[in-house]
Enzyme design. Structure first.
Site, PDB file in Angstrom:
ATOM      1  N   ILE A  26       4.389   1.535   1.710  1.00 18.81           N
ATOM      2  CA  ILE A  26       3.618   2.713   2.120  1.00 18.81           C
ATOM      3  C   ILE A  26       3.745   2.942   3.626  1.00 18.81           C
ATOM      4  CG2 ILE A  26       1.255   3.618   2.303  1.00 18.81           C
ATOM      5  CD1 ILE A  26       0.664   2.154  -0.401  1.00 18.81           C
ATOM      6  N   ASP A  73       1.150  -9.685  14.675  1.00 17.37           N
ATOM      7  CA  ASP A  73       0.258  -9.975  13.547  1.00 17.37           C
ATOM      8  C   ASP A  73      -1.050  -9.240  13.835  1.00 17.37           C
ATOM      9  OD1 ASP A  73      -1.704 -11.046  11.873  1.00 17.37           O
ATOM     10  OD2 ASP A  73      -0.799 -13.045  11.862  1.00 17.37           O
ATOM     11  N   ASN A 102      -2.237   0.306   8.559  1.00 21.95           N
ATOM     12  CA  ASN A 102      -1.780   0.227   7.166  1.00 21.95           C
ATOM     13  C   ASN A 102      -1.579  -1.202   6.664  1.00 21.95           C
ATOM     14  OD1 ASN A 102      -0.115   1.280   4.698  1.00 21.95           O
ATOM     15  ND2 ASN A 102       1.276  -0.124   5.771  1.00 21.95           N
ATOM     16  N   LYS A 135     -10.300  -0.747  16.879  1.00 20.69           N
ATOM     17  CA  LYS A 135     -10.977  -0.956  18.165  1.00 20.69           C
ATOM     18  C   LYS A 135     -10.055  -0.652  19.349  1.00 20.69           C
ATOM     19  CE  LYS A 135     -12.990  -4.416  21.195  1.00 20.69           C
ATOM     20  NZ  LYS A 135     -13.788  -5.618  21.355  1.00 20.69           N
ATOM     21  N   TYR A 168      -9.733  -9.003  -2.282  1.00 22.90           N
ATOM     22  CA  TYR A 168      -9.084  -7.751  -1.864  1.00 22.90           C
ATOM     23  C   TYR A 168     -10.091  -6.594  -1.883  1.00 22.90           C
ATOM     24  CZ  TYR A 168      -5.528  -4.021  -1.874  1.00 22.90           C
ATOM     25  OH  TYR A 168      -4.769  -2.912  -1.582  1.00 22.90           O
ATOM     26  N   LYS A 172     -11.392  -4.277   1.256  1.00 27.65           N
ATOM     27  CA  LYS A 172     -11.192  -2.822   1.278  1.00 27.65           C
ATOM     28  C   LYS A 172     -12.524  -2.077   1.348  1.00 27.65           C
ATOM     29  CE  LYS A 172      -6.683  -2.870   1.254  1.00 27.65           C
ATOM     30  NZ  LYS A 172      -5.911  -2.379   2.397  1.00 27.65           N
ATOM     31  N   THR A 203       5.215  -0.441  -4.947  1.00 32.14           N
ATOM     32  CA  THR A 203       5.676  -1.189  -3.767  1.00 32.14           C
ATOM     33  C   THR A 203       5.763  -2.672  -4.128  1.00 32.14           C
ATOM     34  OG1 THR A 203       3.460  -1.723  -2.973  1.00 32.14           O
ATOM     35  CG2 THR A 203       4.390   0.373  -2.206  1.00 32.14           C
TER      36      THR A 203
HETATM   37  P1  NAD Z   1       3.509  -4.114   0.996  1.00 26.86           P
HETATM   38  O1  NAD Z   1       3.137  -5.528   0.740  1.00 26.86           O
HETATM   39  O2  NAD Z   1       4.656  -3.552   0.277  1.00 26.86           O
HETATM   40  O3  NAD Z   1       3.704  -3.884   2.570  1.00 26.86           O
HETATM   41  C1  NAD Z   1       2.731  -4.342   3.478  1.00 26.86           C
HETATM   42  C2  NAD Z   1       3.389  -4.596   4.821  1.00 26.86           C
HETATM   43  O4  NAD Z   1       2.371  -5.113   5.705  1.00 26.86           O
HETATM   44  C3  NAD Z   1       4.490  -5.665   4.747  1.00 26.86           C
HETATM   45  O5  NAD Z   1       5.651  -5.213   5.410  1.00 26.86           O
HETATM   46  C4  NAD Z   1       3.869  -6.867   5.428  1.00 26.86           C
HETATM   47  O6  NAD Z   1       4.800  -7.719   6.084  1.00 26.86           O
HETATM   48  C5  NAD Z   1       2.926  -6.200   6.436  1.00 26.86           C
HETATM   49  N1  NAD Z   1       1.884  -7.120   6.881  1.00 26.86           N
HETATM   50  C6  NAD Z   1       1.165  -7.993   6.130  1.00 26.86           C
HETATM   51  N2  NAD Z   1       0.345  -8.707   6.918  1.00 26.86           N
HETATM   52  C7  NAD Z   1       0.544  -8.273   8.190  1.00 26.86           C
HETATM   53  C8  NAD Z   1      -0.002  -8.643   9.444  1.00 26.86           C
HETATM   54  N3  NAD Z   1      -0.930  -9.624   9.530  1.00 26.86           N
HETATM   55  N4  NAD Z   1       0.424  -7.990  10.544  1.00 26.86           N
HETATM   56  C9  NAD Z   1       1.365  -7.017  10.466  1.00 26.86           C
HETATM   57  N5  NAD Z   1       1.924  -6.637   9.287  1.00 26.86           N
HETATM   58  C10 NAD Z   1       1.523  -7.263   8.171  1.00 26.86           C
HETATM   59  O7  NAD Z   1       2.183  -3.259   0.704  1.00 26.86           O
HETATM   60  P2  NAD Z   1       1.991  -1.687   0.395  1.00 26.86           P
HETATM   61  O8  NAD Z   1       1.840  -1.531  -1.065  1.00 26.86           O
HETATM   62  O9  NAD Z   1       2.991  -0.887   1.136  1.00 26.86           O
HETATM   63  O10 NAD Z   1       0.524  -1.490   0.998  1.00 26.86           O
HETATM   64  C11 NAD Z   1       0.270  -0.903   2.263  1.00 26.86           C
HETATM   65  C12 NAD Z   1      -1.242  -0.776   2.417  1.00 26.86           C
HETATM   66  O11 NAD Z   1      -1.746   0.048   1.363  1.00 26.86           O
HETATM   67  C13 NAD Z   1      -1.981  -2.101   2.304  1.00 26.86           C
HETATM   68  O12 NAD Z   1      -3.083  -2.129   3.182  1.00 26.86           O
HETATM   69  C14 NAD Z   1      -2.466  -2.110   0.869  1.00 26.86           C
HETATM   70  O13 NAD Z   1      -3.608  -2.921   0.683  1.00 26.86           O
HETATM   71  C15 NAD Z   1      -2.766  -0.650   0.651  1.00 26.86           C
HETATM   72  N6  NAD Z   1      -2.747  -0.245  -0.769  1.00 26.86           N
HETATM   73  C16 NAD Z   1      -1.645  -0.422  -1.550  1.00 26.86           C
HETATM   74  C17 NAD Z   1      -1.690  -0.041  -2.887  1.00 26.86           C
HETATM   75  C18 NAD Z   1      -0.505  -0.187  -3.826  1.00 26.86           C
HETATM   76  O14 NAD Z   1      -0.672   0.002  -5.038  1.00 26.86           O
HETATM   77  N7  NAD Z   1       0.684  -0.533  -3.357  1.00 26.86           N
HETATM   78  C19 NAD Z   1      -2.859   0.510  -3.413  1.00 26.86           C
HETATM   79  C20 NAD Z   1      -3.962   0.664  -2.593  1.00 26.86           C
HETATM   80  C21 NAD Z   1      -3.893   0.288  -1.260  1.00 26.86           C
END
Ligand code: NAD
Length: 272
Positions: A26, A73, A102, A135, A168, A172, A203
């Site tokens: 995303i 991080d 994100n 922040k 989780y 959220k 994803t």
């Molecule tokens: P993903 O796991 O495919 O990608 C997440 C990215 O965040 C990865 O590249 C990872 O390395 C990075 N990341 C993780 N911890 C980190 C940190 N401490 N510092 C910097 N980067 C970090 O996940 P996604 O599906 O693309 O999700 C993106 C966001 O959307 C997340 O917050 C997730 O909770 C939220 N979300 C996803 C879904 C879904 O169905 N995929 C649904 C609802 C919400």
């Protein structure tokens, strides 16, 4: 009243956006969409994803915008501070106009199988990481003036508890509450604060959940995807672009009268 005469503050349409967790999924889709909208874009991810993040930067540059990779991080305060300083120093305007917090992680575990370490990991990255990004982005936006947009990644799990996703969901729900509080504090600075609340989006993260579900149920990951589709009136799983399109609007000047919201992007799986 036309958008030119809105009373709710405006935003530089060619400003600077920072997207965390943008090496894939995303976050990557949001970064590319914001670049298409004309923003200069900084993208962030963990050191382990440096290669993919640099590839995203190359894709962004092909869209004729300035781009920067910031390895950090988001759960480490000093790294978030340095990341924002890097963005301010790199782009000619010396501004941060849009912050997209994100980055997130998920663990599939029932309450009784969740270890304290699992809990800490999920809360640290999702809740603490989003807090730190909100922040330090807000501090910069207030300092520079002219308003801004702060957007976080909530989830359908920020609105309704889901079995085996307790940590989780808690993380959220925290983001949703933080977003509502921040919106009220930052409104006087013409900074809006919203989040997106996706349902199942195709994803790597959804793959982790599908595998966890399969291990519990004795089924296959495909069963999980089919069950998600069956719960969704539109009959499909979302794509990262479905979320990026909504974030594009939340980052735009046209969203100026929307703040404190967690916008569902879930194909109708759950109604607020
Ligand atoms: P993903 O796991 O495919 O990608 C997440 C990215 O965040 C990865 O590249 C990872 O390395 C990075 N990341 C993780 N911890 C980190 C940190 N401490 N510092 C910097 N980067 C970090 O996940 P996604 O599906 O693309 O999700 C993106 C966001 O959307 C997340 O917050 C997730 O909770 C939220 N979300 C996803 C879904 C879904 O169905 N995929 C649904 C609802 C919400």
């Amino acid at each position: 009243m036309s958008s030119e005469t809105s009373q709710c503050g405006d935003l530089n349409p060619k400003g600077v956006a920072l997207v965390t967790g943008a090496a894939r999924g995303i976050g990557k889709a949001i970064a590319l969409r914001l670049a298409s909208d004309g923003f200069a874009v900084a993208v962030n991810d963990l050191p382990s994803n440096t290669g993919s993040l640099l590839e995203v930067v190359e894709e962004l540059k092909k869209l004729n915008v300035e781009a920067l990779a910031c390895i950090a991080d988001v759960s480490v305060e000093s790294e978030v501070q340095i990341m924002i300083e890097e963005v301010i120093a790199h782009f000619p305007t010396g501004r941060l106009d849009v912050m997209i917090a994100n980055a997130g992680v998920a663990k599939w575990n029932t309450l009784i199988d969740t270890t304290a370490a699992d809990w800490d990991t999920v809360i640290r990255v999702n809740a603490r990481g989003t807090f730190l990004c909100y922040k330090y982005a807000a501090l910069q936006m207030i300092r520079q003036g002219g308003g801004g947009r702060i957007v976080g990644a909530a989830s359908i799990c920020a609105k309704k508890g889901v079995p085996s996703l307790g940590a989780y969901c808690a993380s959220k729900f925290a983001i949703r509450g933080l977003t509502q509080a921040a919106a009220q504090e930052l409104g006087p600075h013409a900074i809006t604060c919203n989040s997106y609340a996706p349902g199942g989006i195709s994803t790597d993260m959804l793959g982790v959940l599908a595998s966890g579900n399969a291990a519990d149920s004795g089924g296959t990951p495909e069963d999980y995807y089919e069950a998600l589709k069956a719960r969704t009136p539109l009959g499909c799983i979302g794509d990262p672009a479905d979320v990026a399109d909504v974030v594009s609007f939340l980052a735009s000047k046209e969203s100026r009268f929307i703040t404190g919201q967690s916008i569902s992007v879930n194909g109708g799986t759950y109604f607020d």
